[in-house]
Design a protein around this motif. Sequence first.
Motif, PDB file in Angstrom:
ATOM      1  N   ASP A   1       0.812  -1.217   0.000  1.00 43.07           N
ATOM      2  CA  ASP A   1       0.000   0.000   0.000  1.00 43.07           C
ATOM      3  C   ASP A   1       0.845   1.266   0.000  1.00 43.07           C
ATOM      4  OD1 ASP A   1      -2.283  -1.564   0.094  1.00 43.07           O
ATOM      5  OD2 ASP A   1      -2.333  -1.564   2.279  1.00 43.07           O
ATOM      6  N   GLY A   2       2.137   1.127   0.301  1.00 47.60           N
ATOM      7  CA  GLY A   2       3.007   2.296   0.335  1.00 47.60           C
ATOM      8  C   GLY A   2       4.452   1.890   0.484  1.00 47.60           C
TER       9      GLY A   2
ATOM     10  N   THR B   1       1.671   5.301  -8.619  1.00 52.23           N
ATOM     11  CA  THR B   1       0.342   4.966  -8.095  1.00 52.23           C
ATOM     12  C   THR B   1       0.378   4.688  -6.600  1.00 52.23           C
ATOM     13  OG1 THR B   1       0.705   2.634  -8.642  1.00 52.23           O
ATOM     14  CG2 THR B   1      -0.414   4.001 -10.289  1.00 52.23           C
ATOM     15  N   LEU B   2       1.569   4.710  -6.021  1.00 50.68           N
ATOM     16  CA  LEU B   2       1.719   4.385  -4.605  1.00 50.68           C
ATOM     17  C   LEU B   2       2.240   5.572  -3.807  1.00 50.68           C
ATOM     18  CD1 LEU B   2       3.367   0.840  -4.709  1.00 50.68           C
ATOM     19  CD2 LEU B   2       1.136   1.402  -3.749  1.00 50.68           C
TER      20      LEU B   2
ATOM     21  N   CYS C   1      -0.205   9.334   4.219  1.00 46.12           N
ATOM     22  CA  CYS C   1      -0.187   9.472   2.762  1.00 46.12           C
ATOM     23  C   CYS C   1      -1.162   8.502   2.089  1.00 46.12           C
ATOM     24  CB  CYS C   1       1.225   9.232   2.233  1.00 46.12           C
ATOM     25  SG  CYS C   1       2.401  10.540   2.613  1.00 46.12           S
ATOM     26  N   ILE C   2      -1.322   7.321   2.669  1.00 50.64           N
ATOM     27  CA  ILE C   2      -2.275   6.353   2.135  1.00 50.64           C
ATOM     28  C   ILE C   2      -3.696   6.886   2.279  1.00 50.64           C
ATOM     29  CG2 ILE C   2      -3.285   4.061   2.515  1.00 50.64           C
ATOM     30  CD1 ILE C   2      -0.425   3.157   3.367  1.00 50.64           C
ATOM     31  N   GLN C   3      -3.960   7.491   3.413  1.00 53.52           N
ATOM     32  CA  GLN C   3      -5.302   8.008   3.693  1.00 53.52           C
ATOM     33  C   GLN C   3      -5.584   9.340   3.000  1.00 53.52           C
ATOM     34  OE1 GLN C   3      -5.133   8.068   7.967  1.00 53.52           O
ATOM     35  NE2 GLN C   3      -5.582   5.879   8.178  1.00 53.52           N
TER      36      GLN C   3
ATOM     37  N   ILE D   1       1.265  16.538   1.654  1.00 53.97           N
ATOM     38  CA  ILE D   1       2.703  16.270   1.733  1.00 53.97           C
ATOM     39  C   ILE D   1       3.283  16.950   2.970  1.00 53.97           C
ATOM     40  CG2 ILE D   1       4.932  16.558   0.571  1.00 53.97           C
ATOM     41  CD1 ILE D   1       2.958  14.667  -0.845  1.00 53.97           C
ATOM     42  N   HIS D   2       4.121  16.224   3.704  1.00 53.08           N
ATOM     43  CA  HIS D   2       4.792  16.796   4.875  1.00 53.08           C
ATOM     44  C   HIS D   2       6.308  16.634   4.746  1.00 53.08           C
ATOM     45  CE1 HIS D   2       0.776  15.758   6.792  1.00 53.08           C
ATOM     46  NE2 HIS D   2       0.881  17.059   6.981  1.00 53.08           N
ATOM     47  N   LYS D   3       7.040  17.669   5.113  1.00 55.66           N
ATOM     48  CA  LYS D   3       8.498  17.612   5.195  1.00 55.66           C
ATOM     49  C   LYS D   3       8.860  17.668   6.679  1.00 55.66           C
ATOM     50  CE  LYS D   3       9.019  17.953   0.657  1.00 55.66           C
ATOM     51  NZ  LYS D   3       9.573  16.871  -0.178  1.00 55.66           N
TER      52      LYS D   3
END
Length: 290
Positions: free
Chosen positions: A82-83, A103-104, A269-271, A276-278
């Motif tokens: 999933d990731g 896609t991931l 990220c999946i949800q 985006i987070h740094k």
Amino acid sequence: MKKAIEELAYTPNLAARNLKTGKSNAILFIVPNIGNNFFSTAVEELETYFSEVGYRLLIASTKENVTREAEQLHEINSSMVDGVILASTAESYDQLMQYLPHTLPIVLFDRSFDAINLSSVVCSSAPQLSEAVTALYKKGHRRIGFIVSRRRISSAQERLGAYLHVMEQFGISDINTFIKESEDDYAKVEIGCAQLLQEGTTAIIASDGAISFYTRHACIQMGKILGKNIEIVGYVDAPNTDLMIDYFATIKLPIREAAHKAGEEIISCIQNPNIIHKIELSATLIFRQS
């Protein structure tokens, strides 16, 4: 139903479940070197975290080989995982761009690239390294060596950049003379240490945990006494901190916290694929008690 399952020793068909739900409940962690304390500690933390949130952790090792990494990325698809959490060995994003499974969800870990639209979790230690080099200079050291492993990767570039900035500020000439490149290999580190000592180096900065361990051992083997005729600024990137005692200063990376954050971020990220987070965590600088 439960009793029947137990009597039949039934185990769910994961492939069939994946087809039905569209999820594998697995996360792939691509690491450069599973034998490195930094990454083995990260694996341990991620396994614990994912088991708590209902995911499995899969591991792939690139052995610090960009081609191997590209092949692994190219073979991944959404039916498998999933990731992906990626600690890349590539020098630039361009080397991997065409192989990334778009896609991931992907989270970069420890090693990152500038100006790309991927979440990342890194441990920053530039301020701590700058402070340690400054302290060495104020103590009277002028010939301060730096042993760097794989200077192409972002974490090594950050640390080397901090060292160069301080040395240049203090007007140290011929800085490149004091920089030795190596890998996670004792023989190569030993050669670098020997060259630095022959050039009159009185202090050495080691760029990561493995290099710190090898540098310490090499200096002792060459008859040097840490804290007397050689000083070392070393990294500790695993829970074992017993080597701090004879380093001039130790830079301790928050590896467990960083791995946990990477786990949380890939689930996020999946949800929420568009967020985006740094994330940047700070190291801790510990000076030897005299």
